[in-house]
Design a protein around this motif. Structure first.
Motif, PDB file in Angstrom:
ATOM      1  N   UNK A  52       0.804  -1.225   0.000  1.00  0.00           N
ATOM      2  CA  UNK A  52       0.000   0.000   0.000  1.00  0.00           C
ATOM      3  C   UNK A  52       0.837   1.275   0.000  1.00  0.00           C
ATOM      4  N   UNK A  53       2.144   1.167  -0.111  1.00  0.00           N
ATOM      5  CA  UNK A  53       3.000   2.362  -0.137  1.00  0.00           C
ATOM      6  C   UNK A  53       2.714   3.197  -1.379  1.00  0.00           C
ATOM      7  N   UNK A  54       2.944   4.508  -1.278  1.00  0.00           N
ATOM      8  CA  UNK A  54       2.699   5.374  -2.431  1.00  0.00           C
ATOM      9  C   UNK A  54       3.925   5.495  -3.330  1.00  0.00           C
ATOM     10  N   UNK A  55       5.072   5.071  -2.838  1.00  0.00           N
ATOM     11  CA  UNK A  55       6.286   4.973  -3.655  1.00  0.00           C
ATOM     12  C   UNK A  55       7.185   3.928  -3.005  1.00  0.00           C
ATOM     13  N   UNK A  56       7.886   3.176  -3.850  1.00  0.00           N
ATOM     14  CA  UNK A  56       8.798   2.145  -3.365  1.00  0.00           C
ATOM     15  C   UNK A  56      10.097   2.257  -4.152  1.00  0.00           C
ATOM     16  N   UNK A  57      11.202   2.099  -3.422  1.00  0.00           N
ATOM     17  CA  UNK A  57      12.528   2.146  -4.032  1.00  0.00           C
ATOM     18  C   UNK A  57      13.321   0.937  -3.561  1.00  0.00           C
ATOM     19  N   UNK A  58      13.955   0.252  -4.487  1.00  0.00           N
ATOM     20  CA  UNK A  58      14.938  -0.766  -4.134  1.00  0.00           C
ATOM     21  C   UNK A  58      16.299  -0.142  -4.398  1.00  0.00           C
ATOM     22  N   UNK A  59      17.200  -0.261  -3.425  1.00  0.00           N
ATOM     23  CA  UNK A  59      18.490   0.422  -3.504  1.00  0.00           C
ATOM     24  C   UNK A  59      19.622  -0.508  -3.091  1.00  0.00           C
ATOM     25  N   UNK A  60      20.798  -0.238  -3.640  1.00  0.00           N
ATOM     26  CA  UNK A  60      21.999  -0.879  -3.122  1.00  0.00           C
ATOM     27  C   UNK A  60      22.768   0.178  -2.339  1.00  0.00           C
ATOM     28  N   UNK A  61      23.413  -0.259  -1.247  1.00  0.00           N
ATOM     29  CA  UNK A  61      24.206   0.686  -0.458  1.00  0.00           C
ATOM     30  C   UNK A  61      25.362   1.149  -1.333  1.00  0.00           C
ATOM     31  N   UNK A  62      25.453   2.446  -1.559  1.00  0.00           N
ATOM     32  CA  UNK A  62      26.458   3.017  -2.455  1.00  0.00           C
ATOM     33  C   UNK A  62      27.614   3.621  -1.667  1.00  0.00           C
ATOM     34  N   UNK A  63      27.287   4.391  -0.619  1.00  0.00           N
ATOM     35  CA  UNK A  63      28.286   5.004   0.263  1.00  0.00           C
ATOM     36  C   UNK A  63      27.694   5.119   1.662  1.00  0.00           C
ATOM     37  N   UNK A  64      28.567   5.217   2.657  1.00  0.00           N
ATOM     38  CA  UNK A  64      28.150   5.451   4.038  1.00  0.00           C
ATOM     39  C   UNK A  64      29.045   6.539   4.620  1.00  0.00           C
ATOM     40  N   UNK A  65      28.417   7.468   5.326  1.00  0.00           N
ATOM     41  CA  UNK A  65      29.150   8.579   5.915  1.00  0.00           C
ATOM     42  C   UNK A  65      28.814   8.714   7.391  1.00  0.00           C
ATOM     43  N   UNK A  66      29.766   9.237   8.168  1.00  0.00           N
ATOM     44  CA  UNK A  66      29.547   9.516   9.578  1.00  0.00           C
ATOM     45  C   UNK A  66      28.588  10.685   9.697  1.00  0.00           C
ATOM     46  N   UNK A  67      27.586  10.526  10.547  1.00  0.00           N
ATOM     47  CA  UNK A  67      26.631  11.596  10.804  1.00  0.00           C
ATOM     48  C   UNK A  67      26.407  11.772  12.289  1.00  0.00           C
ATOM     49  N   UNK A  68      27.482  11.781  13.075  1.00  0.00           N
ATOM     50  CA  UNK A  68      27.352  11.936  14.524  1.00  0.00           C
ATOM     51  C   UNK A  68      26.763  10.690  15.142  1.00  0.00           C
ATOM     52  N   UNK A  69      25.592  10.827  15.799  1.00  0.00           N
ATOM     53  CA  UNK A  69      24.972   9.659  16.414  1.00  0.00           C
ATOM     54  C   UNK A  69      24.188   8.822  15.402  1.00  0.00           C
ATOM     55  N   UNK A  70      24.226   9.227  14.143  1.00  0.00           N
ATOM     56  CA  UNK A  70      23.622   8.488  13.037  1.00  0.00           C
ATOM     57  C   UNK A  70      24.688   8.190  11.978  1.00  0.00           C
ATOM     58  N   UNK A  71      24.370   7.277  11.085  1.00  0.00           N
ATOM     59  CA  UNK A  71      25.149   7.096   9.863  1.00  0.00           C
ATOM     60  C   UNK A  71      24.262   7.493   8.700  1.00  0.00           C
ATOM     61  N   UNK A  72      24.877   8.081   7.694  1.00  0.00           N
ATOM     62  CA  UNK A  72      24.169   8.494   6.486  1.00  0.00           C
ATOM     63  C   UNK A  72      24.465   7.443   5.428  1.00  0.00           C
ATOM     64  N   UNK A  73      23.422   6.737   5.018  1.00  0.00           N
ATOM     65  CA  UNK A  73      23.559   5.707   3.991  1.00  0.00           C
ATOM     66  C   UNK A  73      23.038   6.276   2.680  1.00  0.00           C
ATOM     67  N   UNK A  74      23.901   6.289   1.680  1.00  0.00           N
ATOM     68  CA  UNK A  74      23.494   6.703   0.335  1.00  0.00           C
ATOM     69  C   UNK A  74      23.181   5.422  -0.435  1.00  0.00           C
ATOM     70  N   UNK A  75      22.012   5.391  -1.026  1.00  0.00           N
ATOM     71  CA  UNK A  75      21.604   4.227  -1.800  1.00  0.00           C
ATOM     72  C   UNK A  75      21.467   4.567  -3.261  1.00  0.00           C
ATOM     73  N   UNK A  76      21.977   3.687  -4.108  1.00  0.00           N
ATOM     74  CA  UNK A  76      21.775   3.825  -5.552  1.00  0.00           C
ATOM     75  C   UNK A  76      20.465   3.133  -5.893  1.00  0.00           C
ATOM     76  N   UNK A  77      19.541   3.867  -6.503  1.00  0.00           N
ATOM     77  CA  UNK A  77      18.214   3.343  -6.814  1.00  0.00           C
ATOM     78  C   UNK A  77      18.327   2.326  -7.953  1.00  0.00           C
ATOM     79  N   UNK A  78      17.851   1.110  -7.677  1.00  0.00           N
ATOM     80  CA  UNK A  78      17.860   0.035  -8.671  1.00  0.00           C
ATOM     81  C   UNK A  78      16.513  -0.087  -9.365  1.00  0.00           C
ATOM     82  N   UNK A  79      15.440   0.178  -8.621  1.00  0.00           N
ATOM     83  CA  UNK A  79      14.089   0.149  -9.195  1.00  0.00           C
ATOM     84  C   UNK A  79      13.191   1.035  -8.340  1.00  0.00           C
ATOM     85  N   UNK A  80      12.088   1.445  -8.927  1.00  0.00           N
ATOM     86  CA  UNK A  80      11.132   2.291  -8.202  1.00  0.00           C
ATOM     87  C   UNK A  80       9.768   2.200  -8.854  1.00  0.00           C
ATOM     88  N   UNK A  81       8.743   2.488  -8.074  1.00  0.00           N
ATOM     89  CA  UNK A  81       7.393   2.645  -8.607  1.00  0.00           C
ATOM     90  C   UNK A  81       6.630   3.608  -7.706  1.00  0.00           C
TER      91      UNK A  81
END
Length: 164
Positions: A112-141
């Motif tokens: 029932x989602x209004x948008x869906x993305x399948x991604x591969x982890x492309x890069x990861x960066x330090x974001x303090x108490x979080x990590x920033x995960x960049x995903x390369x979009x493989x498919x979407x609708x």
């Protein structure tokens, strides 16, 4: 240093969409997140931010791929389900959820989602108490529905009015 409660409240003044980020595999996992945004069209990239103490934080690098499900306005219960840190782990957390495995990643994609993305982890960066995960979009609708929002510490919906 800023008072964290005051800072959190100020951050909460920015309305965001609500997503469920998922990873597949033998023990699939989902997590409600509002820290999702597009980064680039070429290459197609998105980012998600994940708290270092979250279960998802260790699962993302191990899986190497993930799904992002943008929730519809009527899916607050689903957002709350995947935000509950005490829910049953693994496959069981998807038992009452209408989903299908992503064709490219196997990550749970919510029907029932209004948008869906399948991604591969492309890069990861330090974001303090979080990590920033960049995903390369493989498919979407996408679907033509209204989005669930998070604003000022609570879930919201956009009330559309007729153009004047």
């Amino acid at each position: 240093m800023a008072d964290q409660k005051i800072l959190r409240r100020a951050f909460g003044r920015f309305a965001t969409g609500v997503t469920v980020v998922t990873v597949g595999g033998n023990a699939p996992h989902g997590m409600t997140a509002n820290s999702f945004t597009s980064v680039s069209l070429d290459p197609p990239l998105v980012l998600i931010c994940v708290d270092r103490s979250a279960i998802m934080h260790g699962m993302l690098p191990a899986a190497g791929s993930f799904g992002v499900n943008v929730l519809a306005a009527d899916q607050e219960a689903l957002a709350r389900h995947f935000a509950d840190r005490w829910r049953v782990p693994g496959q069981a957390q998807f038992a009452d959820v209408d989903w299908f495995p992503g064709t490219l990643t196997g990550a749970p994609m919510l029907n029932a989602s209004i948008a869906r993305f399948e991604c591969e982890v492309w890069r990861t960066y330090d974001g303090g108490d979080h990590s920033i995960f960049i995903g390369k979009v493989l498919s979407h609708d996408e679907e033509a529905e209204e989005a669930l929002l998070f604003f000022n510490g609570g879930f919201r919906q956009i009330e559309l009015s007729a153009a004047t």
